[in-house]
Design an enzyme around this catalytic site. Structure first.
Site, PDB file in Angstrom:
ATOM      1  N   GLU A   1       0.853  -1.185   0.000  1.00  0.00           N
ATOM      2  CA  GLU A   1       0.000   0.000   0.000  1.00  0.00           C
ATOM      3  C   GLU A   1       0.889   1.236   0.000  1.00  0.00           C
ATOM      4  O   GLU A   1       2.007   1.215   0.534  1.00  0.00           O
ATOM      5  CB  GLU A   1      -0.874  -0.015   1.261  1.00  0.00           C
ATOM      6  CG  GLU A   1      -1.751   1.220   1.411  1.00  0.00           C
ATOM      7  CD  GLU A   1      -2.857   1.054   2.463  1.00  0.00           C
ATOM      8  OE1 GLU A   1      -2.893   0.023   3.144  1.00  0.00           O
ATOM      9  OE2 GLU A   1      -3.683   1.982   2.577  1.00  0.00           O
TER      10      GLU A   1
ATOM     11  N   ASN B   1      -6.686   1.533   2.725  1.00  0.00           N
ATOM     12  CA  ASN B   1      -7.383   2.790   2.955  1.00  0.00           C
ATOM     13  C   ASN B   1      -6.921   3.869   1.979  1.00  0.00           C
ATOM     14  O   ASN B   1      -7.692   4.771   1.629  1.00  0.00           O
ATOM     15  CB  ASN B   1      -7.160   3.265   4.398  1.00  0.00           C
ATOM     16  CG  ASN B   1      -7.779   2.318   5.409  1.00  0.00           C
ATOM     17  OD1 ASN B   1      -8.655   1.528   5.081  1.00  0.00           O
ATOM     18  ND2 ASN B   1      -7.314   2.372   6.647  1.00  0.00           N
TER      19      ASN B   1
ATOM     20  N   ASN C   1     -12.158  -0.712  -1.091  1.00  0.00           N
ATOM     21  CA  ASN C   1     -11.511  -1.300   0.080  1.00  0.00           C
ATOM     22  C   ASN C   1     -12.310  -1.004   1.341  1.00  0.00           C
ATOM     23  O   ASN C   1     -12.687   0.154   1.591  1.00  0.00           O
ATOM     24  CB  ASN C   1     -10.108  -0.702   0.254  1.00  0.00           C
ATOM     25  CG  ASN C   1      -9.424  -1.189   1.526  1.00  0.00           C
ATOM     26  OD1 ASN C   1      -9.065  -2.361   1.642  1.00  0.00           O
ATOM     27  ND2 ASN C   1      -9.264  -0.301   2.505  1.00  0.00           N
ATOM     28  N   GLU C   2     -12.584  -2.022   2.114  1.00  0.00           N
ATOM     29  CA  GLU C   2     -13.219  -1.897   3.441  1.00  0.00           C
ATOM     30  C   GLU C   2     -14.327  -0.834   3.456  1.00  0.00           C
ATOM     31  O   GLU C   2     -14.346   0.060   4.300  1.00  0.00           O
ATOM     32  CB  GLU C   2     -12.164  -1.586   4.510  1.00  0.00           C
ATOM     33  CG  GLU C   2     -11.205  -2.733   4.717  1.00  0.00           C
ATOM     34  CD  GLU C   2     -10.291  -2.603   5.941  1.00  0.00           C
ATOM     35  OE1 GLU C   2     -10.200  -1.507   6.513  1.00  0.00           O
ATOM     36  OE2 GLU C   2      -9.671  -3.608   6.301  1.00  0.00           O
TER      37      GLU C   2
ATOM     38  N   TYR D   1      -7.008  -8.899  11.396  1.00  0.00           N
ATOM     39  CA  TYR D   1      -5.718  -8.761  12.083  1.00  0.00           C
ATOM     40  C   TYR D   1      -5.912  -9.182  13.529  1.00  0.00           C
ATOM     41  O   TYR D   1      -6.975  -8.946  14.102  1.00  0.00           O
ATOM     42  CB  TYR D   1      -5.247  -7.297  12.050  1.00  0.00           C
ATOM     43  CG  TYR D   1      -4.971  -6.773  10.659  1.00  0.00           C
ATOM     44  CD1 TYR D   1      -3.745  -7.007  10.040  1.00  0.00           C
ATOM     45  CD2 TYR D   1      -5.932  -6.037   9.976  1.00  0.00           C
ATOM     46  CE1 TYR D   1      -3.479  -6.506   8.767  1.00  0.00           C
ATOM     47  CE2 TYR D   1      -5.676  -5.540   8.693  1.00  0.00           C
ATOM     48  CZ  TYR D   1      -4.445  -5.780   8.101  1.00  0.00           C
ATOM     49  OH  TYR D   1      -4.205  -5.290   6.839  1.00  0.00           O
TER      50      TYR D   1
ATOM     51  N   GLU E   1      -6.446  -9.286   3.300  1.00  0.00           N
ATOM     52  CA  GLU E   1      -5.626  -8.669   4.352  1.00  0.00           C
ATOM     53  C   GLU E   1      -5.685  -9.582   5.559  1.00  0.00           C
ATOM     54  O   GLU E   1      -6.767  -9.788   6.126  1.00  0.00           O
ATOM     55  CB  GLU E   1      -6.131  -7.271   4.735  1.00  0.00           C
ATOM     56  CG  GLU E   1      -5.847  -6.203   3.706  1.00  0.00           C
ATOM     57  CD  GLU E   1      -6.175  -4.797   4.185  1.00  0.00           C
ATOM     58  OE1 GLU E   1      -5.998  -4.497   5.376  1.00  0.00           O
ATOM     59  OE2 GLU E   1      -6.622  -4.011   3.331  1.00  0.00           O
TER      60      GLU E   1
ATOM     61  N   GLN F   1       1.344  -6.537   5.451  1.00  0.00           N
ATOM     62  CA  GLN F   1       1.694  -6.228   4.062  1.00  0.00           C
ATOM     63  C   GLN F   1       3.034  -6.879   3.742  1.00  0.00           C
ATOM     64  O   GLN F   1       3.419  -7.791   4.455  1.00  0.00           O
ATOM     65  CB  GLN F   1       1.680  -4.725   3.855  1.00  0.00           C
ATOM     66  CG  GLN F   1       0.298  -4.117   4.161  1.00  0.00           C
ATOM     67  CD  GLN F   1       0.124  -2.655   3.730  1.00  0.00           C
ATOM     68  OE1 GLN F   1       0.960  -2.056   3.084  1.00  0.00           O
ATOM     69  NE2 GLN F   1      -0.989  -2.079   4.150  1.00  0.00           N
TER      70      GLN F   1
END
Ligand code: AHR
Length: 502
Positions: A27, A72, A172-173, A244, A292, A349
């Site tokens: 990212e 993000n 994304n999200e 996560y 992720e 990542q």
């Protein structure tokens, strides 16, 4: 010593792994790009500014796929800012992470880097502050051969050959209130459908990933998936998952039980996809993109102190310890055990930002979590077997009954078998037995172990091999019966090779 059993039958397989299960993520965040994969002027970089030492480590990991450019970040990204002559590109405030993005590294540089790293791109489009048309324009720029405005623009930027990107994330999200352009499930599902339809009209061969929940803990989990899928089921190919884990309480047993949570999360999202299929009376399957996943928490306090609007700060630079490597090993086992439905996964990542690879101006080194990822990527591909694990267990507050043993067995090819196993017991070794008489003529070629007496041990630039695997496990395959000693708190990989194949 604890005892565990693994049962398998070579006729019963979960399925073949998709190579993309071993993907990762870069990212525009912190020093992932600037000072990570790209550092022009450094003696460690090549003429394109790509860090040679990082490229070598990425190649070592055999990463099949890298998600880019966020995260993000993508929700405020204008891709046009990142192409064309570098001197003419504009620096912009990057609101998601509170920094300045110079745009000196962009789409074309990333495609060139991906080729050099031997990997492919999973590209995300901005469905937060931009929409269907901009996503179509980006696809046109990347994948059309020429003869249209945006594909010709790419050619004029020095890239005559299309980048030919096969896999695309639709935002994304988008369920997260922190996300720039956050949407309700219905708003997002409609937009994903319309954008995806146009993208597939342009390039029918591409595959699309719709945003699922940002984690199992989201209050909208479940309802989000159902509404989104009802809007875009026929257009998309995968639904994303993110998760996560953290060990704020310094409770190792609880922390290591998280793979159980990941397992449940996957099963529930599979059910949500299949329920959406049932509502449509369709046999078409939506598979999962776990794009992720990792441990993430060590850097949280340092990140709170960061000054805003600087460039490429030390952000999200988790220094991983040995127990993190155990959980990452268990998470990889969990992904493999769901290889029938999880086709794509990205360790988030890849470099510097919550990453297996770290850099400084003087070198690059492997974090503890590098190792389970390395071995899974190298030796986890093939036919995953359906295994019944019988293991002693303990009670976890969040995840209930948690097995001390996580394990998975993969037939790599006719002559090689691989067993991955994690013993989460902090005090006791474990004997693992498995009847392998169906696989005649194999012997244990290596038993690699990753362990350390200090669960908080880390690798640093000065001491990069503090947590390092050794080929020193004790195991035996006799008369078709495998017995492996799994040391307390250890990650293990056993490779069995057919004798005649050597
Ligand atoms: O990987 C770091 C961040 O975690 C990503 O930008 C975002 O998608 C997630 O919340």
């Amino acid at each position: 010593m604890k005892q565990a059993q693994l049962y398998l039958d070579r006729h019963f397989a979960v399925g073949e792994t998709d190579d993309r299960l071993f993907g990762s993520f870069i990212e525009h965040l912190g020093r992932a790009v600037y000072g990570g994969i790209y550092q022009p002027g450094s003696p460690l970089s090549d003429e394109r500014g790509f860090r040679r030492d990082v490229l070598a480590l990425v190649r070592e990991l055999n990463v099949p796929l890298v998600r880019y450019p966020g995260g993000n970040f993508v929700s405020g990204f204008c891709w046009e800012d990142s192409v064309g002559p570098a001197a003419e590109r504009r620096a912009k405030p990057e609101a998601a992470w509170g920094v300045i993005e110079s745009n000196q590294f962009g789409l074309n540089e990333f495609s060139t880097w991906a080729k050099a790293a031997g990997t492919s791109t999973m590209m995300a489009v901005n469905l937060a502050t931009r929409g269907t048309l901009e996503a179509k324009n980006l696809l046109e720029y990347c994948n059309l051969p020429g003869g249209t405005y945006y594909s010709d623009l790419r050619c004029s930027h020095g890239f005559a050959a299309p980048h030919d990107i096969k896999l695309w994330c639709l935002g994304n999200e988008m369920d997260g209130p922190w996300q720039i352009g956050h949407k309700t499930a219905y708003e997002y599902g409609r937009l994903a459908n319309e954008t995806g339809r146009l993208m597939k009209m342009l390039c029918p061969e591409i595959e699309l990933v719709a945003c699922g929940s940002s984690s199992l803990d989201m209050p909208t989990f479940g309802a989000w998936e159902s509404t989104v899928l009802d809007e875009c089921y026929d257009t998309v190919d995968y639904l994303s998952m993110h998760q996560y884990y953290a060990n704020h309480e310094k409770d190792t047993a609880e922390f290591l039980a998280a793979s159980q949570g990941m397992d449940r999360f996957i099963s529930q999202v599979v059910s949500l996809c299949d329920a959406a299929a049932a509502r449509r009376h369709t046999t078409r399957k939506i598979n999962l993109s776990f794009d992720e996943w990792n441990v993430w928490y060590h850097s949280a306090e340092a990140d709170k102190k960061l000054e805003r609007w600087c460039q490429a700060p030390h952000q999200l630079e988790d220094v991983y310890n040995f127990e993190d490597a155990l959980l990452v090993g268990s998470m990889l086992i969990t992904l493999l055990r769901h290889a029938d439905r999880v086709k794509i996964a990205c360790l988030a990542q890849l470099v510097n930002v919550i990453a297996p690879i770290m850099t400084s101006d003087t070198g690059a080194w492997r974090q503890t979590i590098f190792w389970p990822y390395y071995y899974a990527s190298r030796y986890g591909r093939g036919r995953v077997m359906n295994t019944l694990v019988e293991s002693p267990s303990y009670e976890s507050k969040k995840y209930g009954d948690a097995a001390y043993l996580d394990a998975v067995f993969v037939e790599n090819d006719a002559d090689t078998l691989t067993l991955f196993a994690v013993n989460k017991d902090m005090d006791d070794d474990m004997t693992l037995c498995c009847d392998l008489r169906q696989y005649a003529g194999f012997r244990v070629a290596e038993h690699i172990v990753l362990t350390h007496d200090d669960r908080y041990a880390v690798n640093t630039e000065a001491a990069p091999d503090t947590v390092c695997p050794v080929n020193g496990g004790v195991s035996e395959l006799k008369d078709g019966r495998l017995t492996a000693r799994l040391g307390r708190h250890s990650w293990n990989m056993l490779r069995l090779v057919r004798a005649k194949a050597e």
